[in-house]
Design an enzyme around this catalytic site. Structure first.
Site, mmCIF file in Angstrom:
data_model
loop_
_atom_site.group_PDB
_atom_site.id
_atom_site.type_symbol
_atom_site.label_atom_id
_atom_site.label_comp_id
_atom_site.label_asym_id
_atom_site.label_seq_id
_atom_site.Cartn_x
_atom_site.Cartn_y
_atom_site.Cartn_z
ATOM 1 N N HIS A 128 0.816 -1.226 0.000
ATOM 2 C CA HIS A 128 0.000 0.000 0.000
ATOM 3 C C HIS A 128 0.840 1.263 0.000
ATOM 4 O O HIS A 128 0.356 2.327 0.370
ATOM 5 C CB HIS A 128 -0.934 -0.008 1.223
ATOM 6 N N SER A 197 -6.686 -7.728 9.911
ATOM 7 C CA SER A 197 -8.097 -8.139 10.029
ATOM 8 C C SER A 197 -8.524 -8.925 8.796
ATOM 9 O O SER A 197 -9.651 -9.406 8.718
ATOM 10 C CB SER A 197 -8.974 -6.886 10.183
#
Ligand code: BV8
Length: 248
Positions: A128, A197
Site C-alpha cells: 500500500h 483483520s
C-alpha cells in the site's frame, strides 16, 4: 487460548518453522500496534478522522475532492509515527529474514508506516505504499519525506501538486507489488499472517493463495478474523509477545 511460553507453541508450527525453506510473512496494522501506532479497526476512534471514516479520508475520491484534507490526515499520522519505534515483533522478523536456512523469505506488508525497514528488514513488499513518500499527481515523480522535515508542497520536477505515495481505497496497487507477492505466496511452504483483520483485498487473498498451493498457514492475532478458519494454526495473542516464542 492465550499463549505465554514457547512450550505452548504447537509442535507442528515449530517444526514447520525449523524446516521450511520458502516462507512468506504478511503483516498488517496489528504488528505496529505495540509500537503505539493506532490500528484501523481496533478499539477507540483510531478509524475516524474529523468525522470521516478512514476509508473515506483515505480514498481516491478524497484526493480529487479535497487533497489538503488528505494531506492533513497523513501529516497528522506522520507526526505520531516520527516518535515511534519498531517493537519486538518487527525485530523478530528482521532476525528471521537474516536466517540463512530460508532460501526464500518474503515480507509483504499492508502498512505504510515504514517500521519494518526502520527495524532493519530489507526488500519489503509495501502493498500500500509508504507514508514517508510523496508522489506528483502529474508526472508521478516520488520524493522521500524525512521524519523531521516539513514536506515539500510542489513537485520539484514539474511544479504540480504532490499527494501521499500511498494506495488509497479504490486505487490499484503499485505495479508488480501484488504480482510479486502472489508469486511468493504460491511457492511458499509456510505462510505467517500477523496483525491483519484480513478484510482488505487484494492483500487478504495472499494467504488464500498460499493455502491453495499447499502452504502451512499460521495466523497471529489477539482476535479471530475471516482468515482464522482457513489456518492450520492460530496463535491468539500479541505479535510482540508471540513471534519470539516461535523461533526458540
Ligand atoms: C483495489 C493505505 C482494485 C491508506 C490502505 C475485492 C477485490 C479487490 C478490491 C476489493 C475487493 N473488495 C473490496 C475491494 C475494495 C477495497 C477493499 O478491500 N475494501 C475492503 C475494506 C472491503 N480494496 C481496495 O480499494 C484496494 N484497491 O483493490 O483496487 C482496483 C482495480 C482497478 C481499478 C481501481 C481499483 C486498495 C486497498 C488499499 C487501501 N489502503 N492503506 C492508509 O493507510 O490510509 S488499506 C488499510 O487497511 C491499511 O493499509 C491497513 O493495513 C489495511 C488493512 O487493515 P489491517 O492492516 O488488517 O489493519 P486493521 O486495523 O484492519 O486490523 C488490525 C488487526 O491487528 C486486527 O485484526 C487486530 O486484532 C490485530 N491486532 C491488534 N493488536 C495486535 C494485533 N495483532 C497482533 N499483535 C497485536 N499487538
Amino acid at each position: 487460548m492465550q499463549l505465554s511460553t514457547a512450550s505452548q507453541i504447537p509442535v507442528e508450527l515449530r517444526e514447520r518453522f525449523a524446516t521450511a525453506q520458502r516462507v512468506l510473512v504478511l503483516t498488517g496494522a496489528g504488528i505496529s500496534a505495540e509500537s503505539g501506532v493506532p490500528t484501523f479497526r481496533g478499539g477507540g476512534n483510531s478509524a475516524v478522522w474529523k468525522g470521516l471514516p478512514f476509508d473515506v479520508i483515505s480514498s481516491a475520491q478524497m484526493v480529487k475532492r479535497d487533497l489538503p484534507a488528505v494531506w492533513e490526515w497523513f501529516d497528522y499520522r506522520r507526526d505520531i509515527l516520527k516518535n515511534l519505534a519498531p517493537n519486538a515483533a518487527h525485530k523478530a522478523i528482521v532476525r528471521w529474514q537474516r536466517q540463512s536456512r530460508f532460501s526464500e523469505f518474503t515480507l509483504v506488508t499492508q502498512n505504510v508506516d515504514g517500521l519494518h525497514q526502520y527495524a532493519g528488514s530489507t526488500d519489503v513488499i509495501e502493498m500500500h505504499g509508504s507514508i514517508w513518500r510523496a508522489r506528483c499527481i502529474s508526472c508521478h515523480s516520488t520524493f522521500e519525506i524525512l521524519r523531521d522535515d516539513k514536506r515539500q508542497e510542489e513537485c520539484a520536477s514539474c511544479g504540480e501538486h504532490l499527494r501521499p505515495d500511498v494506495v488509497l481505497f479504490g486505487e490499484i496497487l503499485p505495479t508488480g507489488a501484488f504480482e510479486r507477492a502472489a508469486e511468493a505466496a504460491a511457492k511458499c511452504e509456510l505462510c505467517i499472517v500477523i496483525g491483519t483483520s484480513a478484510l482488505v483485498y487484494p492483500a487478504a487473498s495472499l494467504p488464500e493463495i498460499a493455502k491453495a498451493n499447499g502452504a502451512f498457514l499460521c495466523e497471529i492475532n489477539p482476535e479471530r478474523t475471516p482468515l482464522s478458519d482457513l489456518c492450520d494454526v492460530v496463535l491468539t495473542g500479541k505479535a510482540g509477545e508471540l513471534l519470539d516464542l516461535i523461533e526458540h
